[in-house]
Write a protein that holds these residues in place. Structure first.
Motif: not given
Length: 458
Positions: A148-152, A183-188, A136-140
């Motif tokens: 950020q949540m859509a990318v999550q 890898h997950a972030l780059a792919e997303a 999970a991403l930390e979101v502000g």
């Protein structure tokens, strides 16, 4: 001890200290050589004597993977952060005043307003690897949160359903390593940009050292837009690799990572396609709110579907003034659910259509009273097998700082009437359902939700 003995002992200690320092320097030299820092060599050598060219790796990821006893792990090699700003000689197309003006107008409707501080501080940062929220991403706070949540959602898609060699279960999410996070972030990010570019071209913008646009009376500088270079990629794999190689530009503190992704999304979609996607109801893409800016639905739909549809209903519908309004045309991998306490079910234009309610994969971006979260299942068959849809588990991630693990929910879509009444009385005296339950019931209308011991505070 005799003087000669003390002298000999001292020499041995000095020799040991020198040996230790040389070993220490060798280790750091090895790390820097792998990152192509502090060396003019175009090749790096592993301990078995094999050479790798500067562009080659043994696993095709862009990061050298030496083999042999005593080698540094990939997490150790990545412990030295790369800069979030690239060289002005990186080979991209410098932004012009005309393009910067169009970009600003698309977002704000003018060239005077700039991003608020919550946007400029926003970037893509994961929770600790190998933890309950390793996926999970930390979101502000603020408007960047929705992006950020859509990318999550796309990150979960990769970790659960599209990466190879891993089981699709909740335990595999908790076992996510730092390398897998990257890898997950780059792919997303790459997947969203490639879809926005109609699977033909992605355009990525990064911040450089130099500014190419000077502020004018009609254009207010923000310190970021004026320093952009644009890079065009003609293949999806090349897009993924480029983002992976420059991931620090999106995940580094102070990188303006969310803004860069939003800019790249617009450039990939192109101003021409964007104009065709939108209708009279949606310009610009951001709207002012409490001193900041919130994303309009077109931005979120662009991340989810690749097209900047301004509405969440299926297809096209006639507006209140008989104008034609544009909704979602195809099913996407990730869906969308929303519930607002003040929204009437009779407002047909605000109702989410089946294209978003029933995505290809069981992952939903949720907008609950204006707060964005993600709901997902680890069972890929949930939306394709009606038998699975009778009783199933969902996981809910709100991104709130107080949440230290996903909420486990069990959904029963075929419970009896008396079971639903008992559930309502036990869990919400004086109030029928929590907002999260209402969002779930917008998809499964008669569902009963068991929070499995968690107090339904969301």
């Amino acid at each position: 001890m005799e003087p000669s003995d003390r002298e000999q002992s001292s020499q041995e200690l000095d020799l040991e200290e020198i040996t230790r320092k040389i070993s220490f320097l060798d280790k750091w030299r090895e790390i820097f050589s792998y990152h192509r820092l502090g060396t003019n060599n175009t090749t790096s050598q592993n301990r078995e004597g094999n050479h790798l060219s500067a562009g080659e790796t043994e696993d095709g990821t862009g990061i050298p993977q030496p083999k042999g006893h005593g080698q540094w792990s990939s997490s150790s090699l990545c412990s030295i952060p790369k800069p979030s700003t690239i060289s002005s000689k990186s080979g991209g197309f410098p932004i012009s005043l005309a393009v910067a003006t169009k970009l600003r107008q698309s977002l704000f409707g003018n060239t005077v307003q700039v991003f608020s501080s919550d946007w400029t501080k926003a970037y893509f940062r994961f929770h600790d690897p190998f933890s309950d929220l390793a996926f999970a991403l930390e979101v502000g706070k603020g408007g960047a949160r929705s992006i950020q949540m859509a990318v999550q959602g796309s990150i979960i898609k990769y970790l659960l359903f599209t990466r190879k060699g891993k089981d699709c279960n909740f335990l595999s999410l908790r076992a996510t390593s730092k390398r897998e996070q990257d890898h997950a972030l780059a792919e997303a990010l790459a997947g969203a940009l490639w879809a926005a570019g109609a699977a033909r071209k992605a355009t990525i913008c990064l911040v450089t050292e130099d500014a190419y646009v000077a502020p004018t009376p009609d254009y207010s500088g923000d310190g970021v837009t004026e320093r952009l270079q644009l890079f065009e990629l003609l293949e999806k794999e090349a897009t993924e690799k480029f983002i992976y190689d420059h991931l620090q530009c999106f995940k580094g503190e102070g990188s303006h990572g969310v803004i860069l992704f939003l800019y790249s999304l617009i450039f990939s979609r192109t101003f021409e396609r964007l104009q065709k996607d939108l209708d009279v109801s949606t310009t610009p893409l951001l709207r002012p709110n409490a001193g900041g800016f919130l994303c309009r639905q077109a931005v979120l739909n662009m991340i989810l579907t690749g097209r900047a549809s301004p509405h969440v209903f299926n297809g096209y519908q006639e507006g209140k003034s008989q104008e034609m309004l544009s909704g979602v045309l195809t099913r996407s991998d990730i869906g969308y659910l929303q519930w607002h306490k003040d929204t009437s079910e009779d407002d047909r234009l605000s109702q989410v259509g089946s294209m978003l309610k029933t995505p290809k994969l069981p992952i939903w971006l949720c907008n609950i009273n204006g707060n964005y979260s993600v709901l997902f299942s680890t069972n890929r068959q949930l939306l394709s097998d009606w038998k699975v849809e009778r009783l199933f588990d969902l996981y809910f991630y709100s991104g709130q700082p107080a949440q230290n693990k996903p909420v486990h929910l069990t959904v029963d879509t075929h419970s009896h009437h008396w079971e639903r009444v008992r559930h309502e009385e036990e869990h919400r005296p004086g109030r029928r359902f929590s907002p999260v339950e209402m969002a779930i019931r917008s998809k499964w209308r008669e569902a009963t939700i068991n929070w499995n011991g968690t107090v339904p505070l969301f």
